[in-house]
Scaffold this motif. Structure first.
Motif, PDB file in Angstrom:
ATOM      1  N   UNK A   1       0.809  -1.185   0.000  1.00 30.43           N
ATOM      2  CA  UNK A   1       0.000   0.000   0.000  1.00 30.43           C
ATOM      3  C   UNK A   1       0.863   1.264   0.000  1.00 30.43           C
ATOM      4  N   UNK A   2       1.983   1.211   0.705  1.00 30.64           N
ATOM      5  CA  UNK A   2       2.873   2.371   0.761  1.00 30.64           C
ATOM      6  C   UNK A   2       3.366   2.743  -0.636  1.00 30.64           C
ATOM      7  N   UNK A   3       3.653   1.734  -1.465  1.00 28.13           N
ATOM      8  CA  UNK A   3       4.133   2.000  -2.821  1.00 28.13           C
ATOM      9  C   UNK A   3       3.065   2.722  -3.632  1.00 28.13           C
ATOM     10  N   UNK A   4       1.798   2.315  -3.489  1.00 31.40           N
ATOM     11  CA  UNK A   4       0.703   2.965  -4.219  1.00 31.40           C
ATOM     12  C   UNK A   4       0.524   4.411  -3.769  1.00 31.40           C
ATOM     13  N   UNK A   5       0.557   4.635  -2.468  1.00 34.51           N
ATOM     14  CA  UNK A   5       0.418   5.998  -1.939  1.00 34.51           C
ATOM     15  C   UNK A   5       1.578   6.871  -2.432  1.00 34.51           C
ATOM     16  N   UNK A   6       2.775   6.324  -2.415  1.00 36.15           N
ATOM     17  CA  UNK A   6       3.934   7.077  -2.907  1.00 36.15           C
ATOM     18  C   UNK A   6       3.786   7.364  -4.400  1.00 36.15           C
ATOM     19  N   UNK A   7       3.241   6.405  -5.146  1.00 44.03           N
ATOM     20  CA  UNK A   7       3.021   6.613  -6.572  1.00 44.03           C
ATOM     21  C   UNK A   7       2.026   7.722  -6.851  1.00 44.03           C
ATOM     22  N   UNK A   8       0.950   7.768  -6.077  1.00 44.49           N
ATOM     23  CA  UNK A   8      -0.046   8.837  -6.246  1.00 44.49           C
ATOM     24  C   UNK A   8       0.581  10.187  -5.918  1.00 44.49           C
ATOM     25  N   UNK A   9       1.327  10.232  -4.859  1.00 45.26           N
ATOM     26  CA  UNK A   9       1.993  11.498  -4.490  1.00 45.26           C
ATOM     27  C   UNK A   9       2.976  11.936  -5.566  1.00 45.26           C
ATOM     28  N   UNK A  10       3.704  10.990  -6.128  1.00 43.79           N
ATOM     29  CA  UNK A  10       4.647  11.293  -7.195  1.00 43.79           C
ATOM     30  C   UNK A  10       3.903  11.813  -8.426  1.00 43.79           C
TER      31      UNK A  10
ATOM     32  N   UNK B   1       1.002  13.336  -8.461  1.00 43.70           N
ATOM     33  CA  UNK B   1       0.490  14.672  -8.157  1.00 43.70           C
ATOM     34  C   UNK B   1       1.583  15.727  -8.193  1.00 43.70           C
ATOM     35  N   UNK B   2       2.735  15.419  -7.648  1.00 41.15           N
ATOM     36  CA  UNK B   2       3.779  16.437  -7.544  1.00 41.15           C
ATOM     37  C   UNK B   2       4.672  16.530  -8.774  1.00 41.15           C
ATOM     38  N   UNK B   3       4.775  15.469  -9.573  1.00 44.06           N
ATOM     39  CA  UNK B   3       5.676  15.495 -10.714  1.00 44.06           C
ATOM     40  C   UNK B   3       4.941  15.392 -12.052  1.00 44.06           C
ATOM     41  N   UNK B   4       4.349  14.243 -12.311  1.00 44.80           N
ATOM     42  CA  UNK B   4       3.752  14.005 -13.634  1.00 44.80           C
ATOM     43  C   UNK B   4       2.659  15.020 -13.947  1.00 44.80           C
ATOM     44  N   UNK B   5       1.763  15.229 -12.992  1.00 46.80           N
ATOM     45  CA  UNK B   5       0.649  16.152 -13.217  1.00 46.80           C
ATOM     46  C   UNK B   5       1.148  17.560 -13.520  1.00 46.80           C
ATOM     47  N   UNK B   6       2.093  18.032 -12.736  1.00 50.93           N
ATOM     48  CA  UNK B   6       2.589  19.403 -12.955  1.00 50.93           C
ATOM     49  C   UNK B   6       3.351  19.525 -14.270  1.00 50.93           C
ATOM     50  N   UNK B   7       4.039  18.478 -14.686  1.00 49.74           N
ATOM     51  CA  UNK B   7       4.773  18.507 -15.951  1.00 49.74           C
ATOM     52  C   UNK B   7       3.845  18.452 -17.168  1.00 49.74           C
ATOM     53  N   UNK B   8       2.636  17.926 -16.968  1.00 49.93           N
ATOM     54  CA  UNK B   8       1.665  17.781 -18.061  1.00 49.93           C
ATOM     55  C   UNK B   8       0.385  18.571 -17.791  1.00 49.93           C
ATOM     56  N   UNK B   9       0.515  19.672 -17.097  1.00 49.74           N
ATOM     57  CA  UNK B   9      -0.642  20.452 -16.676  1.00 49.74           C
ATOM     58  C   UNK B   9      -1.500  20.905 -17.851  1.00 49.74           C
TER      59      UNK B   9
END
Length: 85
Positions: free
Chosen positions: A1-10, A12-20
């Motif tokens: 579960x920790x890996x999934x939560x870390x993936x969502x955070x990543x 939100x903070x990286x992929x989403x902002x780079x492809x806004x």
């Protein structure tokens, strides 16, 4: 579960902002040109198989990537195809 939560955070903070810009366009609707029927098997991911970006494919996934014949059942597959078309 920790890996999934870390993936969502990543995401939100990286992929989403780079492809806004892409996500702002997608917020106004979708217009994929392809309906891709795929198996729900976790090893099958239609986007990299088709070299497609987010929003380019309308994907329906189910066990065995089977679409029942017209009138055979009230299925989500039929409704998905109607929506995609």
């Amino acid at each position: 579960m920790k890996k999934l939560v870390a993936g969502v955070r990543n995401f939100q903070s990286n992929y989403f902002s780079e492809h806004q810009d892409l996500f702002e366009q997608l917020a106004h609707g979708q217009n994929p040109r392809v309906l891709f029927v795929a198996c729900s098997d976790s090893r099958v991911d239609p986007n990299p198989i088709a070299s497609a970006e987010i929003g380019e494919l309308f994907v329906i996934r189910n066990a065995g990537n089977i679409i029942p014949p017209y009138g055979a059942a009230n299925s989500g597959e039929g409704a998905t195809i109607e929506y995609a078309v």
